[in-house]
Motif scaffolding. Structure first.
Motif, PDB file in Angstrom:
ATOM      1  N   ALA A 181       3.137   6.574  -8.652  1.00 15.29           N
ATOM      2  CA  ALA A 181       2.507   5.260  -8.729  1.00 15.29           C
ATOM      3  C   ALA A 181       1.567   5.004  -7.559  1.00 15.29           C
ATOM      4  O   ALA A 181       0.654   4.195  -7.649  1.00 15.29           O
ATOM      5  N   GLU A 182       1.776   5.714  -6.442  1.00 11.28           N
ATOM      6  CA  GLU A 182       0.923   5.506  -5.269  1.00 11.28           C
ATOM      7  C   GLU A 182      -0.422   6.181  -5.416  1.00 11.28           C
ATOM      8  O   GLU A 182      -1.283   6.052  -4.548  1.00 11.28           O
ATOM      9  N   GLY A 183      -0.623   6.941  -6.498  1.00 15.92           N
ATOM     10  CA  GLY A 183      -1.882   7.651  -6.664  1.00 15.92           C
ATOM     11  C   GLY A 183      -1.832   9.079  -6.183  1.00 15.92           C
ATOM     12  O   GLY A 183      -2.870   9.745  -6.078  1.00 15.92           O
ATOM     13  N   THR A 274      -6.136  15.777 -12.327  1.00 17.08           N
ATOM     14  CA  THR A 274      -7.406  15.094 -12.078  1.00 17.08           C
ATOM     15  C   THR A 274      -7.140  13.795 -11.339  1.00 17.08           C
ATOM     16  O   THR A 274      -6.334  12.981 -11.780  1.00 17.08           O
ATOM     17  N   GLN A 275      -7.783  13.646 -10.209  1.00 19.18           N
ATOM     18  CA  GLN A 275      -7.667  12.422  -9.422  1.00 19.18           C
ATOM     19  C   GLN A 275      -8.994  11.674  -9.485  1.00 19.18           C
ATOM     20  O   GLN A 275     -10.040  12.203  -9.107  1.00 19.18           O
ATOM     21  N   TYR A 276      -8.937  10.467 -10.007  1.00 16.50           N
ATOM     22  CA  TYR A 276     -10.153   9.675 -10.123  1.00 16.50           C
ATOM     23  C   TYR A 276     -10.398   8.896  -8.834  1.00 16.50           C
ATOM     24  O   TYR A 276      -9.463   8.470  -8.166  1.00 16.50           O
ATOM     25  N   ALA A 277     -11.662   8.739  -8.514  1.00 15.20           N
ATOM     26  CA  ALA A 277     -12.014   7.990  -7.307  1.00 15.20           C
ATOM     27  C   ALA A 277     -11.614   6.537  -7.468  1.00 15.20           C
ATOM     28  O   ALA A 277     -11.621   5.991  -8.567  1.00 15.20           O
ATOM     29  N   ALA A 278     -11.235   5.935  -6.362  1.00 13.51           N
ATOM     30  CA  ALA A 278     -10.942   4.502  -6.396  1.00 13.51           C
ATOM     31  C   ALA A 278     -12.195   3.747  -6.833  1.00 13.51           C
ATOM     32  O   ALA A 278     -13.314   4.183  -6.586  1.00 13.51           O
ATOM     33  N   ILE A 279     -11.979   2.645  -7.511  1.00 13.27           N
ATOM     34  CA  ILE A 279     -13.115   1.844  -7.967  1.00 13.27           C
ATOM     35  C   ILE A 279     -13.780   1.216  -6.745  1.00 13.27           C
ATOM     36  O   ILE A 279     -13.165   0.435  -6.020  1.00 13.27           O
ATOM     37  N   VAL A 357     -10.966 -12.004  -7.950  1.00 17.94           N
ATOM     38  CA  VAL A 357     -10.720 -11.042  -9.032  1.00 17.94           C
ATOM     39  C   VAL A 357     -10.751  -9.622  -8.464  1.00 17.94           C
ATOM     40  O   VAL A 357     -11.517  -9.348  -7.528  1.00 17.94           O
ATOM     41  N   TYR A 358      -9.900  -8.734  -9.007  1.00 19.09           N
ATOM     42  CA  TYR A 358     -10.082  -7.301  -8.720  1.00 19.09           C
ATOM     43  C   TYR A 358     -10.144  -6.524 -10.025  1.00 19.09           C
ATOM     44  O   TYR A 358      -9.620  -6.955 -11.054  1.00 19.09           O
ATOM     45  N   ALA A 359     -10.817  -5.390  -9.969  1.00 19.38           N
ATOM     46  CA  ALA A 359     -11.016  -4.545 -11.149  1.00 19.38           C
ATOM     47  C   ALA A 359     -10.024  -3.392 -11.128  1.00 19.38           C
ATOM     48  O   ALA A 359      -9.573  -2.959 -10.060  1.00 19.38           O
ATOM     49  N   ALA A 360      -9.688  -2.864 -12.331  1.00 20.05           N
ATOM     50  CA  ALA A 360      -8.732  -1.761 -12.424  1.00 20.05           C
ATOM     51  C   ALA A 360      -9.074  -0.889 -13.623  1.00 20.05           C
ATOM     52  O   ALA A 360      -9.799  -1.311 -14.537  1.00 20.05           O
ATOM     53  N   ASN A 361      -8.549   0.326 -13.577  1.00 20.71           N
ATOM     54  CA  ASN A 361      -8.602   1.217 -14.730  1.00 20.71           C
ATOM     55  C   ASN A 361      -7.170   1.562 -15.076  1.00 20.71           C
ATOM     56  O   ASN A 361      -6.481   2.239 -14.300  1.00 20.71           O
ATOM     57  N   ARG A 366      -6.401   3.487 -11.094  1.00 18.63           N
ATOM     58  CA  ARG A 366      -7.217   3.239  -9.912  1.00 18.63           C
ATOM     59  C   ARG A 366      -7.663   1.783  -9.916  1.00 18.63           C
ATOM     60  O   ARG A 366      -7.897   1.187 -10.960  1.00 18.63           O
ATOM     61  N   VAL A 367      -7.781   1.200  -8.727  1.00 17.88           N
ATOM     62  CA  VAL A 367      -8.141  -0.202  -8.630  1.00 17.88           C
ATOM     63  C   VAL A 367      -9.203  -0.390  -7.559  1.00 17.88           C
ATOM     64  O   VAL A 367      -9.434   0.484  -6.723  1.00 17.88           O
TER      65      VAL A 367
END
Length: 599
Positions: A181-183, A274-279, A357-361, A366-367
């Protein structure tokens, strides 16, 4: 009968004398016996030794001893007269195995072993560990002389010289990972006793990969690699990596070099990770300040890579922000303006709030960080049916302009004009409408909004030509503290792109002749002229809505006409009249007006 009792008495007395006989200390016995010093266990028998060259291990085994709780294993190196050191015991999970594997060995060496058994009345809390004769170990109960161990077994030995031992660790087995969960990732592999015995450690390696097609056993050269070391091989066969770089990697594990043993080959997990970049972009929110009487509309910039947005609102009681919404519905996306919105209907009248507001995927977990908070916003106290735009005129003040007028609102210190290109609440934008000085004595306030092509946007273009398009307007009245007193009812205006006719009325040479210039129509176009008294003109509301019934119809002319004589002019009473010329060309219209006083 007396003789029988005598025989039994003599037998019992003889047995008691025999049981009190104490064997000499250090003398081995072939069975357990009771002494004044406690239970003397039998000596472990049939001690066998074997050297396994494939695993670099010396294996010991012996026969079980009755009443033994555990077995202690001692070793001397080089000679039987060398110091004897306890190297281990065989108690494991409550069982008492009768074998032991010694993994801590070297080449070209001779090893000697012997084993001792401990009895079941051995208790750790009452054990006095005594060392005599350097490192020779003796075990007794407390400070007494009560033996609880057996005698040493016979000595066995083995020579490792001439035998090839392993000089490289075996590659780890069953490497796998899970996302955390920590990425990060949690990597695990099977336990390796040789690495454990040699004090070795494991290393997790992440290697750049373009996908699972590259996953295999060969090391990829020339790519970015990231290594994370597991430092406690005695207990851990896993590694929790809390954060990994962005990219696609295959996950490998190998045992590192220690002493004379080389590192193992690397073993890879089946699938790449696969690790996606933080938004990177944070959504900066804005909100309507009293534009609606029953809600606050919060909007923010659309963020690439996000499929969800979480809206927080200030809590006056706790001083913290509470999550009030998770916006995932594409219906809340405004593709025209490239933003997203949320309608907060749980707000109170005339109350200030702050939103962020914050954005997330939700797929890649990733947030973004929180965007900047909005200024304090609220909602209007009420809609006021008496607060209406008394006049919205199109084409009377110049091309691309909308003029609106309304009476002064009591206690209002300022006004704001909002426009929506299609009437939707989510599309209202604050305009830069210019206010004209209020007129006396009725204090009528007039604002002029200049509309440009970008104010009528579409998803594919923001520079469409505007043809007879309808806009809606709302006006807010605010007090000296910036609080919204009231908001107007929605009004509709029609925006046109035809040039505005310049109208004139002749009173001398050709009395009653209405002329116009400045607009050219196609062959399907026409001009319509209406005459209004001063009272009728002042009562005129929305030009597009009221023109057809306002005042008196003078005429409708062809597209190429430039003037028309009003046949009723001579019979008109003295007074002020307003002649309105409406130019129509397809869906496009414009209006020109001229006031004239008779006589």
């Amino acid at each position: 009968m007396k003789n029988l009792f005598k025989v039994m008495f003599l037998a019992i007395f003889s047995l008691a004398i025999f049981s009190c006989t104490v064997p000499e200390a250090g003398i081995s016995t072939t069975s357990n016996s009771e002494t004044s010093k406690g239970t003397q266990l039998s000596t472990p028998a049939n001690l066998k030794i074997e050297f396994d060259s494939t695993s670099d291990t010396i294996k010991l085994s012996w026969d079980h001893v009755l009443l033994a709780e555990k077995y202690l294993v001692f070793r001397a190196i080089g000679s039987e007269n060398s110091p004897w050191i306890q190297i281990g015991d065989t108690t494991e999970n409550g069982a008492t195995p009768t074998n032991y594997d010694d993994l801590d060995i070297n080449r070209n060496s001779t090893y000697y072993y012997r084993v001792m058994a401990l009895s079941y009345n051995y208790e750790n809390t009452n054990l006095d560990y005594k060392v005599g004769n350097d490192e020779v170990t003796d075990y007794r109960v407390g400070s007494s002389d009560r033996f609880i161990e057996s005698a040493y077994s016979e000595v066995v030995s083995v020579v490792t010289s001439g035998v090839t031992v392993i000089d490289q660790f075996t590659a780890p087995v069953n490497v796998r990972y899970v996302r955390t969960a920590e990425g990060g990732i949690f990597v695990k592999w099977n336990e390796d006793y040789l690495v454990k015995a040699k004090g070795g450690t494991f290393t997790v390696r992440l290697e750049d990969s373009t996908g699972t097609a590259n996953v295999g056993t060969a090391t990829i050269e020339g790519l970015n690699t990231f290594e994370y070391s597991e430092t406690n091989a005695n207990t851990n066969y896993w590694l929790n990596i809390t954060n990994i770089p962005s990219g696609t990697f295959r996950v490998g594990v190998y045992a590192k070099t220690t002493g004379s043993i080389a590192s193992s080959a690397i073993t890879y997990a089946t699938d790449a990770v696969t690790q996606y970049a933080a938004i990177a972009t944070a959504p900066n929110a804005s909100a309507t300040d009293g534009l609606f009487n029953n809600k606050v509309l919060v909007s923010w910039n659309k963020v690439d890579g996000a499929n969800a947005y979480y809206v927080y609102r200030s809590n006056a009681t706790t001083g913290l922000y509470d999550q009030i919404a998770a916006v995932t519905n594409v219906a809340s996306y405004n593709d025209v303006y490239g933003n997203v919105y949320y309608e907060d209907t749980t707000v109170a009248e005339n109350t200030k709030y702050t939103y962020k507001v914050y954005a997330a995927n939700t797929v890649t977990a990733r947030v973004s960080t929180f965007g900047t908070a909005t200024v304090l916003v609220g909602r209007a106290q009420t809609d006021n049916s008496n607060f209406s735009l008394t006049r919205i005129q199109i084409g009377t003040v110049g091309a691309n302009q909308v003029r609106m007028s309304f009476n002064k609102i009591t206690d209002a210190a300022s006004y704001e004009v909002y426009r929506s290109y299609n009437g939707a609440d989510s599309n209202y934008v604050l305009t830069t409408a210019v206010q004209a000085p209020p007129t006396s004595p009725s204090l009528v306030y007039t604002f002029t909004d200049t509309v440009v092509a970008a104010d009528y946007p579409t998803v594919t273009s923001v520079s469409n030509t505007i043809v007879n398009h309808s806009f809606t307007y709302r006006v807010l009245a605010k007090d000296t503290n910036g609080m919204v007193i009231v908001v107007s009812a929605t009004s509709v205006a029609s925006y046109v792109d035809l040039a505005i006719p310049t109208v004139s009325v002749d009173k001398t040479t050709n009395p009653g002749r209405v002329s116009w210039t400045g607009v050219t129509l196609s062959a399907t176009g026409s001009f319509t002229i209406r005459r209004l008294t001063d009272v009728e003109y002042n009562a005129l509301g929305v030009m597009n809505n009221d023109f057809a019934t306002a005042g008196a119809l003078v005429t409708t002319t062809a597209f190429d006409a430039t003037s028309f004589d009003d046949p009723a002019w001579a019979g008109l009473a003295n007074g002020t009249y307003h002649y309105i010329v409406k130019a129509t060309d397809g869906n496009s219209v414009s209006y020109g007006v001229r006031a004239v006083t008779k006589p």
